[in-house]
Write a protein that holds these residues in place. Structure first.
Motif, short mmCIF file in Angstrom:
data_model
loop_
_atom_site.label_atom_id
_atom_site.label_comp_id
_atom_site.label_asym_id
_atom_site.label_seq_id
_atom_site.Cartn_x
_atom_site.Cartn_y
_atom_site.Cartn_z
N ALA A 1 34.81 7.65 123.16
CA ALA A 1 33.81 7.14 123.59
C ALA A 1 33.17 8.10 124.06
O ALA A 1 31.82 8.31 124.14
N GLU A 2 33.92 9.11 124.95
CA GLU A 2 32.46 9.74 126.19
C GLU A 2 32.19 10.89 124.99
O GLU A 2 30.79 11.54 124.91
N THR A 3 32.78 11.29 123.21
CA THR A 3 31.90 11.74 122.66
C THR A 3 30.84 11.62 121.78
O THR A 3 29.54 12.25 122.23
N LEU A 4 30.91 10.19 121.92
CA LEU A 4 29.59 9.31 121.78
C LEU A 4 28.22 9.27 122.48
O LEU A 4 27.69 9.63 122.38
N SER A 5 29.07 9.19 123.44
CA SER A 5 27.98 9.06 124.73
C SER A 5 26.91 10.82 125.09
O SER A 5 26.14 10.22 124.92
N HIS A 6 27.97 11.14 124.45
CA HIS A 6 27.35 13.34 124.87
C HIS A 6 26.06 13.47 123.44
O HIS A 6 25.51 14.24 123.26
N ILE B 1 30.47 4.67 113.32
CA ILE B 1 30.19 5.92 114.42
C ILE B 1 29.16 6.20 114.32
O ILE B 1 28.06 6.97 115.68
N VAL B 2 28.50 6.18 113.32
CA VAL B 2 27.49 7.29 113.36
C VAL B 2 25.93 5.56 114.24
O VAL B 2 24.73 6.96 113.94
N LYS B 3 26.03 4.59 113.65
CA LYS B 3 25.52 4.08 114.21
C LYS B 3 25.33 3.90 115.61
O LYS B 3 23.87 3.95 116.37
N LEU B 4 26.31 4.22 116.50
CA LEU B 4 26.26 4.64 117.69
C LEU B 4 25.93 5.34 118.29
O LEU B 4 25.42 5.28 119.39
N SER B 5 25.78 6.31 117.32
CA SER B 5 25.39 7.65 118.04
C SER B 5 23.80 8.02 118.25
O SER B 5 22.74 8.38 118.62
N GLN B 6 23.20 7.32 116.64
CA GLN B 6 21.99 7.33 116.87
C GLN B 6 21.29 6.70 118.10
O GLN B 6 20.48 6.75 118.70
#
Length: 328
Positions: free
Chosen positions: A207-212, A318-323
Motif C-alpha cells: 500500500a505504501e509503495t502504491l502511495s509513492h 494494482i496498475v489502476k490504483l497506481s494511476q
C-alpha cells in the motif's frame, strides 16, 4: 444445556473451539463410539444428528455430535421445526450437539429463536483489518491461551503484522512459545521482528509503495507475496484496511480536525501517536483520491471471490490504483 451454535467466517477459530469442546466432552478411549460428524447438506442430516444426540453414551465420557454447515437457522420446514421443538429440550446432559455455519443466523426464523432459547451461540467472524483495537485484544486473548507472555508493544506489533489471520496468529504464537522455553520474561518487539513471518506487513508495504506511485515495485511485491502462498484475498483485506485508514484521516484533516486523539478514534487507530505519521503519508493526496481507491479494491475482491486468476487480477487493479494515486 449441552447444545451449541458456532457461526462466522473465521474457519480456523471455529475449528479451534470445536477441538477444545471435543477434548472436554469425549473420552479418547471411547471417542470412536461417541463421536459423529454429520454434513448439514446430507438429506435428513439434521434428523440423524438429533437422533444421535439422543443416543446414550457408550462407555465413559460424553457423546459429541457435530452438524457441519447446518442450515436450520436459514431455512427450516415446519416438520423439522416440530422435531427440533421436541428434541432440543430432551437432549441428555451426557450428549453435546454442535451446529456450525458460516452464515449469520436469521433472527426472524422460529428455528433461530428456538436455538437462542436452548443453545450456547457464539460468533467467530473475522475482525475487519482496520479494527486495530479488537485485533490487539485478539492477540492478547490467544497469547493467554497458548501461554505466551507479550509486552503491550509486542501485542500491537503482532496485530499489525498478522491482521485478522487467526491461523497464522496461533502458529506464530506457538513458535514464540517454543522459542521462549522456560524463560518467563515477556516477549518484546525485537523477538517478534526476528521470528514472525510478516506477510501482512509486506501487504502494508505494498500500500505504501502504491502511495509513492512506484508501480513496478508494487507489482514485484505482489509477485513475492503470491510466491510465498499469501492468499490474494488477504492481501486485498490489508489494502482495504490501509486505504480506509488513510481516507478517514484525510477527511478529518480536510474538515479542520487537529486533535490526534479524535482522528485516531474516528479511524479506529489504537495508538494516537500513529496519526503523526499518517498525516505525512496522506499529505500529497486528496480525500477524493483515497476514497476512489475503495471501489477499485471492492471490484478486486469481487473478481477474486468469483474465481478470477489471482496474479493477473491483482496486477490489473494494482496498475489502476497506481494511476489513480499519480493524479495529484
Amino acid at each position: 444445556m449441552p447444545i451449541y451454535l458456532f457461526w462466522g467466517d473465521d474457519d480456523f477459530a471455529i475449528a479451534q473451539a470445536v477441538k477444545q469442546l471435543q477434548q472436554t466432552v469425549l473420552d479418547p478411549n471411547w471417542s470412536s463410539f461417541n463421536y459423529d460428524k454429520i454434513s448439514g447438506d446430507e438429506p435428513d442430516g439434521t434428523i440423524f444428528a438429533l437422533n444421535q444426540a439422543m443416543t446414550p453414551v457408550f462407555g465413559t465420557g460424553g457423546r459429541f455430535v457435530w452438524l457441519v454447515d447446518s442450515s436450520v437457522c436459514h431455512s427450516c420446514s415446519e416438520a423439522l421445526l416440530s422435531r427440533l421443538q421436541q428434541t432440543l429440550p430432551a437432549i441428555p446432559n451426557t450428549s453435546h450437539l454442535l451446529l456450525t455455519s458460516q452464515k449469520k443466523p436469521d433472527a426472524r426464523l422460529k428455528s433461530t429463536k428456538l436455538l437462542q432459547k436452548y443453545a450456547d451461540i457464539r460468533e467467530f467472524s473475522l475482525i475487519p483489518p482496520w479494527k486495530t483495537t479488537e485485533l490487539v485484544e485478539q492477540v492478547k486473548q490467544v497469547a493467554g491461551q497458548v501461554g505466551v507472555n507479550l509486552t503491550p508493544a509486542a501485542a500491537h506489533l503482532l496485530a499489525e503484522l498478522l491482521g485478522n489471520n487467526t491461523r497464522q496468529l496461533w502458529g506464530e504464537l506457538e513458535k514464540l512459545r517454543l522459542y521462549r522455553g522456560e524463560n518467563f520474561h515477556p516477549i518484546d518487539t525485537d523477538i517478534v521482528t526476528q521470528l514472525v513471518n510478516a506477510s501482512a506487513q509486506n501487504s502494508i508495504k505494498l500500500a505504501e509503495t502504491l502511495s509513492h506511485g512506484n508501480v513496478d515495485l508494487a507489482l514485484g511485491i505482489v509477485a513475492d507475496l503470491i510466491n510465498r502462498n499469501e492468499p490474494a484475498l488477504r492481501i486485498v483485506a490489508t489494502l482495504v484496511g490501509q486505504f480506509r485508514t488513510w481516507a478517514i484521516v484525510k477527511l478529518k484533516l480536510e474538515a479542520g480536525e487537529r486533535d490526534e486523539k479524535a482522528i485516531a478514534t474516528a479511524a479506529d487507530i489504537a495508538n494516537p501517536n500513529r496519526v503523526f505519521h499518517l498525516r505525512k503519508q496522506v499529505q500529497s493526496f486528496s480525500s477524493r483520491q483515497l476514497l476512489a481507491t475503495l471501489p477499485i479494491l471492492l471490484e478486486l475482491e469481487m473478481n477474486l471471490k468469483k474465481g478470477a486468476e489471482p496474479i493477473s487480477t491483482l496486477q490489473i487493479q494494482i496498475v489502476k490504483l497506481s494511476q489513480l494515486l499519480k493524479k495529484n
